[in-house]
Write a protein that holds these residues in place. Structure first.
Motif, short mmCIF file in Angstrom:
data_model
loop_
_atom_site.label_atom_id
_atom_site.label_comp_id
_atom_site.label_asym_id
_atom_site.label_seq_id
_atom_site.Cartn_x
_atom_site.Cartn_y
_atom_site.Cartn_z
N MET A 1 8.17 -1.49 -1.48
CA MET A 1 6.98 -1.24 -0.61
C MET A 1 6.27 -1.03 -0.06
O MET A 1 6.86 0.99 -0.40
CB MET A 1 8.18 -1.92 0.89
CG MET A 1 6.44 -2.44 1.72
SD MET A 1 7.67 -2.49 3.74
CE MET A 1 8.18 -1.22 3.93
N ALA A 2 4.74 -1.08 -0.50
CA ALA A 2 3.97 0.05 -0.68
C ALA A 2 3.09 -0.33 0.43
O ALA A 2 3.42 -0.87 1.30
CB ALA A 2 3.09 -0.37 -2.16
N ILE A 3 2.49 0.61 0.98
CA ILE A 3 1.83 1.43 2.43
C ILE A 3 0.46 1.79 2.42
O ILE A 3 0.62 2.36 1.22
CB ILE A 3 2.58 1.84 3.33
CG1 ILE A 3 3.34 3.71 2.82
CG2 ILE A 3 4.44 0.95 3.82
CD1 ILE A 3 4.30 4.08 4.37
N LEU A 4 -0.23 1.92 3.47
CA LEU A 4 -1.66 2.68 4.07
C LEU A 4 -0.91 3.54 4.45
O LEU A 4 -0.64 2.99 5.87
CB LEU A 4 -2.53 1.59 3.63
CG LEU A 4 -2.93 0.95 2.09
CD1 LEU A 4 -4.96 0.43 2.59
CD2 LEU A 4 -3.74 2.03 1.25
N LYS A 5 -1.13 4.41 5.15
CA LYS A 5 -1.18 5.94 5.76
C LYS A 5 -2.11 5.42 6.22
O LYS A 5 -3.01 6.49 5.72
CB LYS A 5 0.06 6.61 6.01
CG LYS A 5 -0.17 7.70 7.23
CD LYS A 5 1.46 8.50 7.25
CE LYS A 5 1.60 9.11 8.70
NZ LYS A 5 2.38 10.33 8.24
N MET A 6 -2.85 5.31 8.13
CA MET A 6 -3.98 5.59 8.70
C MET A 6 -4.25 7.01 8.59
O MET A 6 -3.25 7.21 10.09
CB MET A 6 -4.65 5.31 9.60
CG MET A 6 -5.94 4.71 10.24
SD MET A 6 -5.98 3.79 11.79
CE MET A 6 -6.44 2.49 10.51
N VAL A 7 -4.68 8.30 8.57
CA VAL A 7 -5.10 9.56 8.78
C VAL A 7 -6.00 9.91 9.60
O VAL A 7 -5.62 11.16 10.52
CB VAL A 7 -4.54 10.72 7.53
CG1 VAL A 7 -3.28 10.30 6.23
CG2 VAL A 7 -5.24 10.56 5.79
N THR A 8 -6.82 8.92 9.63
CA THR A 8 -8.18 8.89 10.74
C THR A 8 -8.56 8.08 11.08
O THR A 8 -8.50 7.55 10.22
CB THR A 8 -8.94 10.02 9.64
OG1 THR A 8 -9.65 9.19 8.81
CG2 THR A 8 -8.88 11.89 9.31
N GLY A 9 -9.11 7.81 12.11
CA GLY A 9 -9.43 6.06 12.48
C GLY A 9 -8.10 6.56 13.61
O GLY A 9 -7.76 7.07 13.75
N GLU A 10 -8.30 5.20 13.98
CA GLU A 10 -7.91 4.94 15.81
C GLU A 10 -6.71 3.18 15.48
O GLU A 10 -8.01 2.30 14.22
CB GLU A 10 -8.70 4.64 16.41
CG GLU A 10 -9.07 5.70 17.70
CD GLU A 10 -8.00 6.69 17.70
OE1 GLU A 10 -7.30 6.32 18.20
OE2 GLU A 10 -8.77 7.44 18.05
N PRO A 11 -5.85 2.94 15.08
CA PRO A 11 -4.58 4.95 15.45
C PRO A 11 -4.10 5.62 15.07
O PRO A 11 -3.67 4.68 13.63
CB PRO A 11 -3.79 3.76 16.49
CG PRO A 11 -3.50 2.16 15.44
CD PRO A 11 -4.75 2.17 15.11
N SER A 12 -4.68 6.74 14.91
CA SER A 12 -3.88 7.72 13.42
C SER A 12 -2.88 7.79 13.80
O SER A 12 -1.78 6.98 14.74
CB SER A 12 -4.68 8.45 13.59
OG SER A 12 -4.06 9.88 12.86
N GLY A 13 -1.63 7.31 12.04
CA GLY A 13 -0.69 7.09 12.20
C GLY A 13 -0.56 6.24 11.28
O GLY A 13 1.30 5.94 11.06
N GLN A 14 -0.28 5.46 11.87
CA GLN A 14 -0.59 3.78 11.83
C GLN A 14 0.03 3.87 10.60
O GLN A 14 -0.82 3.57 9.85
CB GLN A 14 -1.50 2.78 12.33
CG GLN A 14 -0.54 0.88 11.90
CD GLN A 14 -2.04 0.63 12.90
OE1 GLN A 14 -3.20 0.57 12.97
NE2 GLN A 14 -1.67 -0.90 13.11
N CYS A 15 0.53 3.18 9.84
CA CYS A 15 1.67 2.42 8.64
C CYS A 15 1.03 0.74 8.20
O CYS A 15 1.34 0.30 9.23
CB CYS A 15 2.79 2.71 8.03
SG CYS A 15 2.69 4.88 7.61
N VAL A 16 0.64 0.45 7.74
CA VAL A 16 0.18 -1.11 6.93
C VAL A 16 0.99 -1.56 5.85
O VAL A 16 0.78 -0.60 4.48
CB VAL A 16 -1.13 -0.93 6.50
CG1 VAL A 16 -1.38 -2.44 6.87
CG2 VAL A 16 -1.80 -0.78 7.91
N GLU A 17 2.00 -2.71 5.70
CA GLU A 17 2.88 -2.28 4.54
C GLU A 17 1.53 -3.24 3.68
O GLU A 17 0.97 -4.49 4.05
CB GLU A 17 4.50 -3.35 4.83
CG GLU A 17 4.92 -4.30 4.03
CD GLU A 17 6.06 -4.87 3.97
OE1 GLU A 17 6.92 -4.54 3.37
OE2 GLU A 17 6.54 -4.30 5.59
N LEU A 18 1.25 -3.35 1.98
CA LEU A 18 1.14 -4.41 1.63
C LEU A 18 1.73 -5.42 1.22
O LEU A 18 2.98 -4.95 0.29
CB LEU A 18 0.22 -3.52 0.48
CG LEU A 18 -0.28 -1.88 0.89
CD1 LEU A 18 -0.45 -1.10 -0.60
CD2 LEU A 18 -1.81 -2.79 1.49
#
Length: 569
Positions: A1-18
């Motif tokens: 399972m691949a994800i994108l982790k948001m490191v800048t922007g709001e909300p920072s730290g959120q992970c989105v599963e592809l």
């Protein structure tokens, strides 16, 4: 399972599963990942599943998509690898093929390079991101003070605008580590054109760090454009502005350039003279989340005040240099022009001559000449070019050569005047004309022929004290007005003791402190003074010049003055 982790922007730290085969990122509500920051296109990029791998594709977005700081070519994709950083405007994601890797913050997310100090004392060190933010927003007061003093020293040590402006930005970048771009823009004098005098850019280095490099960076990494709407707003209001989110700030004008340039936090201060005129602006901005605060704006306004004084002094210095250069050029032009005029009066047995020439400015448009002719004759030409100053002087220089040529060719005043008129019209010089009094003196016969092209009459003082005005009946239009003119001439005899006086309107139009003209129909001072003056041409000429000086004492000379006297002895 691949994800994108948001490191800048709001909300920072959120992970989105592809999860799906295609994940769309953009501003539109129907996108799988919806982003709000300024500059994000409605459908900005897509991530496609290819077996166990994922490929990111830029959808021809306006502000591009970057992977590890490399711009994706629109429509073409790139396979994502573990730890790849994806930048879409102000938002940064990190791609993780294994979600377990995302559990710990990556090194580059925890470590930020921060520069402190000024000049040669600057040093780099790595610290935790939270501490870095605090340092960026609250750089030590002694560092700010030191940089401001350095700015003041630089501003006081140089009067060259092109040298001063970059030094100002260099010091401001030392005061504000969070600044990404800086501009010093000046308004061109007597116009609304903006001139960028200095630009500095703190480039983005790999992994999202910042370095203290200047504008020497890759072309796609140095956004040198500037928002004119912000500049115009500051210039019109004559007040500094501070915005922590320029794109959403209702106090700033709405502009696509703010979104295009990804401007987030911005400070802009006008460069004001003591009279309240705006010389230009100083602007600092950043596209990331590090913001400017009121104390930062106070510093920038203080620097802008010092810079305004220095820039005004520099402009005054440049104006003085330009004026000094112009004065030297005019002095040289004056010397050159005088070489076009006779250096001495003719020495002819049985005749005496007097000549006086005084330009209103360094150079003038009056002209006179003595041209020897065959059969013991002498041409005496007195001309007056319309206008004054450099343009009239250049016209006079051309006219002097044409006059000699025409007199020597035609051998008589009337046809010479006609030829001169043709030459002047052929030159195509618009809005300039010349009045000319042209006399050919026959030494043996003691007589002269006179032709006039719109010139003042010749005054002849007879030996018995009477004064005759000659030329009104034969005068024609000034040279350069109408084609194919035929001028006429009249013959005048001279006896021993007679003196002929030829002059320009600088004599008659001289004014006194009561703004009265020297010579008018109702008060012909020139004729009256001529009648009561005794002696030959030189004595009469000197007396007339002295009378003119006494009359106009205390009033500026508004026109060139030329006075020629001649007669038999």
């Amino acid at each position: 399972m691949a994800i994108l982790k948001m490191v800048t922007g709001e909300p920072s730290g959120q992970c989105v599963e592809l999860k799906g085969d295609v994940t769309v990122i953009g501003r539109a509500p129907e996108c799988e990942i919806v982003l709000d920051p300024n500059g994000v296109s409605r459908k900005h990029a897509e991530i496609h599943r290819e077996g166990d791998n994922f490929r990111i594709i830029d959808l021809k977005s306006r502000n591009k998509t970057r992977v590890n700081d490399l711009v994706l070519e629109p429509g073409k994709g790139r396979l994502l690898e573990e730890g790849d950083r994806i930048n879409i405007c102000d938002v940064e994601f990190v791609y993780h093929h294994d979600p377990a890797v995302a559990a710990a913050p990556p090194r580059d997310d925890r470590e930020i390079v921060v520069t402190e100090g000024i000049g040669g004392s600057a040093y780099n060190h790595i610290m935790d991101a939270s501490r870095a933010a605090a340092v960026v927003c609250a750089i030590r007061p002694e560092v700010k003070l030191g940089a401001i003093l350095e700015i003041t020293r630089n501003l006081c040590s140089d009067l060259n605008i092109d040298t001063v402006a970059p030094k100002v930005l260099d010091s401001l970048f030392e005061i504000f580590p969070q600044v990404e771009r800086g501009f010093l823009v000046l308004r061109e004098e007597n116009s609304h054109r903006l001139l960028r005098k200095a630009f500095k850019y703190r480039s983005r280095t790999p992994f999202g760090r910042r370095s203290a490099l200047g504008a020497t960076t890759y072309e796609d990494e140095a956004p040198m454009s500037i928002s004119r709407s912000i500049i115009n707003h500051v210039i019109e209001q004559k007040k500094a502005i501070l915005s922590q989110d320029a794109g959403a700030d209702s106090n700033l004008p709405t502009s696509a350039s703010i979104a295009d340039l990804k401007i987030r936090s911005i400070m802009c201060a006008p460069l004001l003279t003591p009279d309240g005129d705006v010389l230009g602006i100083l602007q600092l901005d950043t596209s990331d989340r590090k913001q400017f605060h009121q104390e930062d704006l106070d510093v920038l306004v203080s620097v802008a005040g010092q810079a305004s004084i220095a820039l005004e002094n520099a402009r005054m210095h440049e104006s003085l240099i330009a004026r000094d250069r112009l004065d030297r050029d005019l002095q040289l032009a004056q010397q050159v022009q005088k070489r076009f005029l006779p250096q001495t009066t003719p020495k002819i047995a049985g005749f005496e001559f007097f000549a006086h020439y005084s330009p209103a400015f360094e150079v003038g448009g009056d002209y006179y000449d003595f041209v020897p002719l065959p059969d013991n004759r002498l041409a005496i030409a007195v001309g007056d070019v319309s206008g004054k100053g450099v343009a009239a002087a250049l016209m006079m220089a051309k006219f002097s050569g044409d006059t000699r040529y025409s007199i020597l060719t035609e051998n008589a005043p009337a046809p010479a005047a006609s030829r001169l008129n043709d030459l002047l019209l052929a030159a195509g010089i618009e809005e300039k004309f010349i009045t000319l009094g042209l006399t050919v003196l026959d030494i043996d016969r003691r007589e002269f022929d006179l032709a006039s092209a719109g010139h003042l009459p010749v005054l002849v003082r007879r030996a018995d004290g009477t004064v005759e005005s000659i030329g009104d009946e034969i005068t024609g239009l000034p040279l350069g007005i109408e084609e194919d003119l035929n001028y006429h001439q009249v013959k005048v005899a001279l006896n021993r003791g007679d003196v002929a006086v030829v002059y320009t309107d600088g004599v008659t139009d001289s004014r006194n402190t009561r703004d009265e003209l020297f010579d008018t129909k109702d008060n012909p001072r020139l004729s009256r003074r001529l009648a009561e003056t005794h002696g030959g041409p030189e004595a009469i000429g000197k007396a007339l010049v002295q009378t003119l000086r006494e009359f106009s004492a205390g009033h500026y000379q508004a026109d060139d003055i030329t006075l020629i006297c001649f007669g038999p002895t």
